[in-house]
Motif scaffolding. Structure first.
Motif, PDB file in Angstrom:
ATOM      1  N   GLU A 153      23.877  -1.748 -18.669  1.00  0.00           N
ATOM      2  CA  GLU A 153      24.920  -2.662 -18.217  1.00  0.00           C
ATOM      3  C   GLU A 153      25.553  -3.400 -19.412  1.00  0.00           C
ATOM      4  O   GLU A 153      26.763  -3.578 -19.478  1.00  0.00           O
ATOM      5  CB  GLU A 153      24.325  -3.665 -17.227  1.00  0.00           C
ATOM      6  CG  GLU A 153      25.362  -4.218 -16.301  1.00  0.00           C
ATOM      7  CD  GLU A 153      24.776  -4.814 -15.032  1.00  0.00           C
ATOM      8  OE1 GLU A 153      24.601  -6.039 -15.016  1.00  0.00           O
ATOM      9  OE2 GLU A 153      24.501  -4.067 -14.081  1.00  0.00           O
TER      10      GLU A 153
ATOM     11  N   LEU B  30      27.826  -0.994 -21.027  1.00  0.00           N
ATOM     12  CA  LEU B  30      29.049  -0.800 -20.247  1.00  0.00           C
ATOM     13  C   LEU B  30      30.031  -1.947 -20.503  1.00  0.00           C
ATOM     14  O   LEU B  30      31.238  -1.733 -20.614  1.00  0.00           O
ATOM     15  CB  LEU B  30      28.692  -0.716 -18.757  1.00  0.00           C
ATOM     16  CG  LEU B  30      29.823  -0.227 -17.859  1.00  0.00           C
ATOM     17  CD1 LEU B  30      30.148   1.226 -18.149  1.00  0.00           C
ATOM     18  CD2 LEU B  30      29.461  -0.382 -16.397  1.00  0.00           C
ATOM     19  N   GLN B  31      29.482  -3.144 -20.621  1.00  0.00           N
ATOM     20  CA  GLN B  31      30.356  -4.293 -20.919  1.00  0.00           C
ATOM     21  C   GLN B  31      31.032  -4.093 -22.279  1.00  0.00           C
ATOM     22  O   GLN B  31      32.245  -4.265 -22.407  1.00  0.00           O
ATOM     23  CB  GLN B  31      29.521  -5.576 -20.922  1.00  0.00           C
ATOM     24  CG  GLN B  31      30.335  -6.802 -21.316  1.00  0.00           C
ATOM     25  CD  GLN B  31      29.605  -8.094 -21.017  1.00  0.00           C
ATOM     26  OE1 GLN B  31      28.979  -8.234 -19.991  1.00  0.00           O
ATOM     27  NE2 GLN B  31      29.691  -9.038 -21.928  1.00  0.00           N
TER      28      GLN B  31
ATOM     29  N   SER C 203      19.295  -2.789 -17.706  1.00  0.00           N
ATOM     30  CA  SER C 203      19.991  -3.946 -18.291  1.00  0.00           C
ATOM     31  C   SER C 203      20.703  -3.549 -19.569  1.00  0.00           C
ATOM     32  O   SER C 203      21.803  -4.029 -19.855  1.00  0.00           O
ATOM     33  CB  SER C 203      19.016  -5.102 -18.532  1.00  0.00           C
ATOM     34  OG  SER C 203      18.128  -4.763 -19.559  1.00  0.00           O
TER      35      SER C 203
ATOM     36  N   TYR D 119      28.480   4.096 -16.210  1.00  0.00           N
ATOM     37  CA  TYR D 119      27.189   3.412 -16.120  1.00  0.00           C
ATOM     38  C   TYR D 119      26.064   4.438 -15.907  1.00  0.00           C
ATOM     39  O   TYR D 119      25.002   4.350 -16.531  1.00  0.00           O
ATOM     40  CB  TYR D 119      27.214   2.416 -14.964  1.00  0.00           C
ATOM     41  CG  TYR D 119      25.881   1.743 -14.719  1.00  0.00           C
ATOM     42  CD1 TYR D 119      25.409   0.767 -15.592  1.00  0.00           C
ATOM     43  CD2 TYR D 119      25.094   2.103 -13.638  1.00  0.00           C
ATOM     44  CE1 TYR D 119      24.185   0.164 -15.380  1.00  0.00           C
ATOM     45  CE2 TYR D 119      23.865   1.500 -13.414  1.00  0.00           C
ATOM     46  CZ  TYR D 119      23.423   0.527 -14.287  1.00  0.00           C
ATOM     47  OH  TYR D 119      22.199  -0.074 -14.084  1.00  0.00           O
ATOM     48  N   ALA D 120      26.316   5.421 -15.021  1.00  0.00           N
ATOM     49  CA  ALA D 120      25.293   6.441 -14.761  1.00  0.00           C
ATOM     50  C   ALA D 120      24.965   7.211 -16.039  1.00  0.00           C
ATOM     51  O   ALA D 120      23.806   7.514 -16.317  1.00  0.00           O
ATOM     52  CB  ALA D 120      25.782   7.394 -13.675  1.00  0.00           C
TER      53      ALA D 120
ATOM     54  N   ASP E 133      11.328   1.542 -18.325  1.00  0.00           N
ATOM     55  CA  ASP E 133      11.658   1.423 -16.898  1.00  0.00           C
ATOM     56  C   ASP E 133      12.261   2.732 -16.421  1.00  0.00           C
ATOM     57  O   ASP E 133      13.136   3.275 -17.046  1.00  0.00           O
ATOM     58  CB  ASP E 133      12.715   0.320 -16.687  1.00  0.00           C
ATOM     59  CG  ASP E 133      12.215  -1.015 -17.165  1.00  0.00           C
ATOM     60  OD1 ASP E 133      13.053  -1.802 -17.628  1.00  0.00           O
ATOM     61  OD2 ASP E 133      11.000  -1.251 -17.097  1.00  0.00           O
TER      62      ASP E 133
ATOM     63  N   GLY F  65      10.627  -4.552 -26.424  1.00  0.00           N
ATOM     64  CA  GLY F  65      11.077  -5.043 -25.140  1.00  0.00           C
ATOM     65  C   GLY F  65      11.829  -4.021 -24.342  1.00  0.00           C
ATOM     66  O   GLY F  65      12.168  -4.267 -23.197  1.00  0.00           O
ATOM     67  N   TYR F  66      12.076  -2.860 -24.935  1.00  0.00           N
ATOM     68  CA  TYR F  66      12.743  -1.843 -24.173  1.00  0.00           C
ATOM     69  C   TYR F  66      11.683  -1.074 -23.400  1.00  0.00           C
ATOM     70  O   TYR F  66      11.261  -0.009 -23.800  1.00  0.00           O
ATOM     71  CB  TYR F  66      13.545  -0.920 -25.090  1.00  0.00           C
ATOM     72  CG  TYR F  66      14.663  -1.636 -25.750  1.00  0.00           C
ATOM     73  CD1 TYR F  66      15.845  -1.870 -25.053  1.00  0.00           C
ATOM     74  CD2 TYR F  66      14.549  -2.136 -27.032  1.00  0.00           C
ATOM     75  CE1 TYR F  66      16.884  -2.551 -25.648  1.00  0.00           C
ATOM     76  CE2 TYR F  66      15.574  -2.818 -27.624  1.00  0.00           C
ATOM     77  CZ  TYR F  66      16.734  -3.018 -26.928  1.00  0.00           C
ATOM     78  OH  TYR F  66      17.757  -3.703 -27.513  1.00  0.00           O
ATOM     79  N   ALA F  67      11.182  -1.682 -22.356  1.00  0.00           N
ATOM     80  CA  ALA F  67      10.119  -1.051 -21.588  1.00  0.00           C
ATOM     81  C   ALA F  67      10.647   0.244 -20.976  1.00  0.00           C
ATOM     82  O   ALA F  67      11.836   0.399 -20.749  1.00  0.00           O
ATOM     83  CB  ALA F  67       9.653  -1.987 -20.490  1.00  0.00           C
TER      84      ALA F  67
ATOM     85  N   ASP G 158      17.394   2.394 -19.192  1.00  0.00           N
ATOM     86  CA  ASP G 158      17.125   0.963 -19.072  1.00  0.00           C
ATOM     87  C   ASP G 158      18.356   0.320 -18.435  1.00  0.00           C
ATOM     88  O   ASP G 158      19.440   0.322 -19.030  1.00  0.00           O
ATOM     89  CB  ASP G 158      16.849   0.365 -20.461  1.00  0.00           C
ATOM     90  CG  ASP G 158      16.520  -1.113 -20.393  1.00  0.00           C
ATOM     91  OD1 ASP G 158      17.336  -1.879 -19.846  1.00  0.00           O
ATOM     92  OD2 ASP G 158      15.456  -1.513 -20.874  1.00  0.00           O
TER      93      ASP G 158
ATOM     94  N   LEU H  84      22.974   4.909 -18.295  1.00  0.00           N
ATOM     95  CA  LEU H  84      21.615   4.734 -17.752  1.00  0.00           C
ATOM     96  C   LEU H  84      20.766   5.980 -17.989  1.00  0.00           C
ATOM     97  O   LEU H  84      19.595   5.887 -18.364  1.00  0.00           O
ATOM     98  CB  LEU H  84      21.701   4.430 -16.251  1.00  0.00           C
ATOM     99  CG  LEU H  84      20.373   4.161 -15.545  1.00  0.00           C
ATOM    100  CD1 LEU H  84      19.661   2.964 -16.139  1.00  0.00           C
ATOM    101  CD2 LEU H  84      20.606   3.931 -14.052  1.00  0.00           C
ATOM    102  N   ARG H  85      21.375   7.150 -17.811  1.00  0.00           N
ATOM    103  CA  ARG H  85      20.622   8.395 -18.026  1.00  0.00           C
ATOM    104  C   ARG H  85      20.199   8.507 -19.498  1.00  0.00           C
ATOM    105  O   ARG H  85      19.111   8.981 -19.807  1.00  0.00           O
ATOM    106  CB  ARG H  85      21.496   9.584 -17.618  1.00  0.00           C
ATOM    107  CG  ARG H  85      20.954  10.940 -17.999  1.00  0.00           C
ATOM    108  CD  ARG H  85      19.874  11.410 -17.045  1.00  0.00           C
ATOM    109  NE  ARG H  85      19.212  12.596 -17.556  1.00  0.00           N
ATOM    110  CZ  ARG H  85      19.581  13.853 -17.333  1.00  0.00           C
ATOM    111  NH1 ARG H  85      20.610  14.079 -16.544  1.00  0.00           N
ATOM    112  NH2 ARG H  85      18.928  14.859 -17.850  1.00  0.00           N
TER     113      ARG H  85
END
Lengths: 280, 216
Positions: free
Chosen positions: B77, B80-81, B74, B63-64, B140, B136-138, B72, B67-68
């Motif tokens: 995640e 990862l699913q 969500s 996940y890390a 974040d 929509g991929y802000a 984003d 995310l890196r």
């Protein structure tokens, strides 16, 4: 086997990190196919490169994710995978194989004569099938061209119809083009009435959806930081067509673009899946 | 190739007995890697309990990583699913002789994340002219965990080894692994000639392998 050169090492590191492209990639993969030492080196670099994952700042997924994933895997696997150990069975398999080959050789002579005759018949049948398939392919090619022309005609007619019906100066009419490599012929027309804050989307040739997915329409208005949800729709699985009357979930002042993305069933507040159509 | 004395010095600096003293000697797999491979075999046989155990071992680093790369939460995640569902389906394809289960899963995750980031970049180019943001991929920002200590032993080992690399090699390697950029884009980002960047990546990865990696 020779020790890899510095250049091979460089290509192997780039390959392991998925940085090779084009002819460089093709040439390296061709060399990899017959150079076991180079393959071993690539595997080492793969393993070393994967360790870079530890350089990501520590983070954990939400606690609910594990149960969501566990809920999606079956209680029992349909086809059980059992590793086959060749060495234990080798002597028995060799003996059984020898016996089978001996019996098979005895029958071979008689069977071959019959097979020759059958093969000649099959060859004739195959030739006929090839001719038939060629003819069928040519027919389908012509039909596809005709269908595309018909789609373009229908869209043009719809645009004309909308132009005639209303106050066109106020309407936003947009043609959405496909972003799908495997369905380049997918397209849509969106007509937006700013007074009524509603619109119609007509879609052609979009791929059929899985049961747990929906297409979701997005209205891109520069006053909002993210696209406005236009709702979800599905297409006729046979034709890929849909006519979808929609309203945006926020007041829309200016429509810059329309987009359609592939999302999970019921839609999402912010696009997550791949975008399939966009326009104008 | 890193010299033997340099490898020993770095190993000593890392203070870990598992660091390879001789780069030509394949290191034996760790108990953790053996257990990972055992779990993969049980998953291939349809063992849900093993799958849950592997999730507990791999989900945080995978996940890390996602995310890196994606920046984003969500989307990371969601990725990862997808990765774990694919891992359930493809566990039978895993060959312990060709690498560790962890590197297999990381490669799988990274490839999928890079596919997404490249697709996202194509979208952004399309929407660049009139849309205020992308679809929509802000942007974040992920959790600011620079100050968080590395939780696992292996993470600490890798971080220490990376810290021993020259900064320019470290920067080139991290960009190559996490950015999804092409060679040319990395060179442009670092304002260095392409040949220099390739050489840094090569030297950096070889040093990392010599310091901490296990030969399959």
């Amino acid at each position: 086997m020779s020790t890899p050169t510095e250049q091979q090492e460089e290509l192997a590191t780039l390959y392991a990190l998925r940085l090779l492209e084009g002819t460089e990639l093709e040439q390296f993969e061709a060399e990899l196919a017959h150079n076991p030492e180079l393959r071993r080196l690539v595997e080492e670099f793969h393993a070393s490169g994967a360790l870079l994952a530890h350089m990501a700042p520590p983070a954990a997924p939400s606690a609910a994710l594990k149960s969501r994933i566990m809920a999606r895997i079956p209680e029992k696997r349909s086809a059980k995978v059992v590793p086959f150990r060749l060495t234990g069975w080798l002597p028995l398999a060799a003996a059984a194989g020898f016996a089978l080959v001996a019996a098979w050789m005895a029958q071979l002579y008689f069977v071959t004569r019959t097979e020759n005759s059958l093969l000649r018949d099959q060859q004739a049948l195959a030739d006929t099938m090839v001719r038939s398939l060629r003819s069928q392919l040519e027919t389908e090619r012509l039909l596809t061209v005709a269908e595309r022309e018909a789609s373009a005609g229908r869209i043009a007619a719809l645009t004309r119809q909308m132009q005639e019906q209303g106050d066109l100066a106020q309407f936003k009419i947009a043609t959405l083009a496909s972003l799908l490599a495997d369905s380049p012929q997918a397209q849509a027309v969106a007509v937006w009435n700013p007074t009524l804050q509603e619109g119609v989307l007509t879609v052609e040739n979009l791929p059929a959806l899985e049961a747990d997915k929906d297409y979701q329409l997005w209205v891109i208005d520069p006053q909002y930081p993210i696209p406005v949800d236009g709702g979800v729709f599905r297409v006729d699985p046979r034709t890929g067509q849909a006519r979808y009357q929609f309203k945006a979930d926020k007041p829309v002042a200016t429509v810059a673009k329309f987009a359609v993305s592939l999302e999970r069933k019921g839609g999402v507040p912010k696009a997550e899946g791949p975008m399939v159509l966009i326009g104008p | 190739m890193l010299s033997l004395s340099a490898a020993c010095a770095a190993a000593s600096a890392l203070g870990d007995s598992r660091v390879r003293m001789n780069p030509d000697d394949p290191a034996p797999p760790e108990p953790r890697q053996i257990e990972d491979a055992r779990l993969m075999r049980r998953i291939a046989e349809g063992d849900r309990e093993a799958f849950g155990a592997l999730y507990d071992r791999f989900s945080r680093p995978l996940y890390a990583t996602a995310l890196r790369i994606l920046n984003d939460a969500s989307e990371a995640e969601d990725l990862l699913q997808d990765v774990f569902l694919a891992l359930w389906e493809k566990a039978g394809d895993f060959e312990p002789g060709r690498g560790t289960a962890f590197s297999w899963a990381v490669t799988f995750t990274r490839n999928r994340a890079i596919d997404r980031i490249r697709m996202r970049r194509r979208r952004a180019e399309l929407l660049d002219q009139s849309a205020p943001a992308d679809i929509g991929y802000a942007d974040d920002s992920g959790p600011d965990s620079a100050d968080q200590a590395a939780s696992s032993e292996q993470s600490s080992l890798v971080r220490s080894a990376m810290a021993s690399l020259p900064p320019e090699q470290r920067a080139a390697l991290e960009l190559a692994f996490f950015s999804g950029l092409t060679q040319q884009e990395i060179a442009a980002r670092l304002s260095e000639p392409l040949g220099t960047v390739k050489a840094r990546i090569r030297r950096g990865l070889i040093r990392l392998r010599d310091l901490v990696a296990f030969r399959p």
